[in-house]
Scaffold this active site. Sequence first.
Site, short mmCIF file in Angstrom:
data_model
loop_
_atom_site.label_atom_id
_atom_site.label_comp_id
_atom_site.label_asym_id
_atom_site.label_seq_id
_atom_site.Cartn_x
_atom_site.Cartn_y
_atom_site.Cartn_z
N ASP A 76 -12.90 -44.08 16.96
CA ASP A 76 -14.07 -43.22 17.07
C ASP A 76 -14.40 -42.68 15.69
O ASP A 76 -13.57 -42.74 14.77
CB ASP A 76 -13.76 -42.06 18.04
CG ASP A 76 -14.96 -41.13 18.21
OD1 ASP A 76 -16.09 -41.64 18.26
OD2 ASP A 76 -14.77 -39.91 18.26
N SER A 77 -15.58 -42.11 15.56
CA SER A 77 -15.96 -41.47 14.30
C SER A 77 -15.07 -40.26 14.02
O SER A 77 -14.97 -39.82 12.89
CB SER A 77 -17.41 -41.02 14.38
OG SER A 77 -17.60 -40.21 15.52
N HIS A 99 -18.25 -36.90 23.15
CA HIS A 99 -17.96 -35.48 23.35
C HIS A 99 -18.45 -34.93 24.69
O HIS A 99 -17.96 -33.91 25.15
CB HIS A 99 -18.62 -34.65 22.25
CG HIS A 99 -18.01 -34.83 20.89
ND1 HIS A 99 -17.93 -36.05 20.27
CD2 HIS A 99 -17.47 -33.93 20.04
CE1 HIS A 99 -17.36 -35.89 19.09
NE2 HIS A 99 -17.08 -34.61 18.92
N CYS A 154 -16.56 -44.71 20.33
CA CYS A 154 -17.76 -44.06 19.80
C CYS A 154 -19.03 -44.75 20.33
O CYS A 154 -19.22 -45.95 20.13
CB CYS A 154 -17.72 -44.13 18.29
SG CYS A 154 -19.13 -43.35 17.50
N ASN A 155 -19.87 -43.98 20.98
CA ASN A 155 -21.12 -44.55 21.52
C ASN A 155 -22.02 -45.02 20.39
O ASN A 155 -22.67 -46.06 20.50
CB ASN A 155 -21.87 -43.50 22.33
CG ASN A 155 -21.24 -43.25 23.68
OD1 ASN A 155 -21.78 -43.61 24.71
ND2 ASN A 155 -20.05 -42.65 23.70
N THR A 156 -22.06 -44.27 19.30
CA THR A 156 -22.92 -44.66 18.17
C THR A 156 -22.44 -45.99 17.59
O THR A 156 -23.24 -46.90 17.35
CB THR A 156 -22.93 -43.55 17.10
OG1 THR A 156 -23.26 -42.32 17.72
CG2 THR A 156 -23.91 -43.86 16.00
N GLU A 180 -17.30 -29.15 19.08
CA GLU A 180 -16.27 -29.12 18.04
C GLU A 180 -15.95 -27.69 17.61
O GLU A 180 -14.85 -27.41 17.15
CB GLU A 180 -16.71 -29.96 16.84
CG GLU A 180 -16.87 -31.42 17.24
CD GLU A 180 -16.41 -32.41 16.20
OE1 GLU A 180 -16.27 -32.02 15.04
OE2 GLU A 180 -16.20 -33.58 16.58
N TYR A 221 -21.10 -40.06 12.83
CA TYR A 221 -21.81 -41.34 12.74
C TYR A 221 -23.24 -41.20 13.28
O TYR A 221 -24.11 -41.98 12.95
CB TYR A 221 -21.10 -42.40 13.60
CG TYR A 221 -19.85 -43.02 13.02
CD1 TYR A 221 -19.24 -42.54 11.86
CD2 TYR A 221 -19.26 -44.12 13.65
CE1 TYR A 221 -18.08 -43.12 11.36
CE2 TYR A 221 -18.10 -44.71 13.16
CZ TYR A 221 -17.51 -44.21 12.02
OH TYR A 221 -16.37 -44.80 11.54
N CYS A 233 -22.12 -40.18 24.83
CA CYS A 233 -21.48 -39.69 23.61
C CYS A 233 -20.06 -39.27 23.96
O CYS A 233 -19.83 -38.69 25.04
CB CYS A 233 -22.26 -38.49 23.06
SG CYS A 233 -21.49 -37.74 21.63
N1 DGL Z 1 -18.54 -40.30 18.49
C1 DGL Z 1 -19.97 -40.11 18.41
C2 DGL Z 1 -20.64 -40.81 19.60
O1 DGL Z 1 -20.04 -41.03 20.64
C3 DGL Z 1 -20.34 -38.64 18.36
C4 DGL Z 1 -19.97 -37.95 17.06
C5 DGL Z 1 -20.66 -38.56 15.84
O2 DGL Z 1 -21.88 -38.38 15.66
O3 DGL Z 1 -19.98 -39.22 15.09
O4 DGL Z 1 -21.78 -41.16 19.50
#
Ligand code: DGL
Length: 270
Positions: A17-18, A192, A80-82, A158, A49, A190
Amino acid sequence: MYNLYMGKTQNSIGIFDSGLGGLTILKEIRKAMPRENIIYFGDSAHVPYGSKSKETVSQFSLDIAKFLESKKVKLILVACNTASALALNTLQRHISVPILGVITPGAKAAIKTKNKNIFVIGTRATIKSEAYAKEIKKLNKQTNVKQIACPLFVPLIEEGLADDKITKLTIEKYLSEVKKFGPCTLILGCTHYPVIKKNIAKFLPKAVLVDSAKEITKEAKLLLEKENLLNKTGKGKIELFVSDSPKNFAELAKRILGFNLKAKEIRFYI
Ligand code: DGL
């Protein structure tokens, strides 16, 4: 780029993940497959990300996937979804280990709810990519997909404000349009967002929430079962890597996982 730590944990599931949000997926994997060893990489040096370009996110993701590949993992999960939205194709072209992202499992689960109206929430980059919308349309053209970028949720979570009124107000601000629809499906696109799932559900009692962490876990388990790659004995170990100082790591990790992580499980390198 990285000074690779060559540990002993093999036959593991690699998750990246990011940052630490992907621990929501680690938690689900642990619950569903407690015998599995897990190597988790949080790219804390480069988080977030969600505001970065496809090129940048793809490069970071590729570096991490190569690192996990070097650790001989049997499967890589892009928590990570991004990164799943922007980099999955690049990763699948360059990495020989099987890789799953969160988009397809999330889209499939949303279709299964049989609601015609599907909302997707995520970072700006995930929403801009339209990855979920495209996947949902591929599965069923008749669905009506709407996307909403919710960039404030990640920093609020966070900061430990998941149950604060500021988060409840932000939910109201971002999701009032969804409330107007009444019965619908909402993809928590996402890492989170599972942390504020209860508050979202309270605000949207008529919406079916799709948690991508749970969906990728089901898919991963099915894949490992099919390939006969599940560990049959023992208790899985967790190895955690972050690309920046692990200083604030323990607190946030505890908030997400609900348990403390021993410092020795954290390797710091850059
Ligand atoms: N992990 C990112 C996501 O799931 C969220 C945090 C980020 O922007 O890196 O998209």
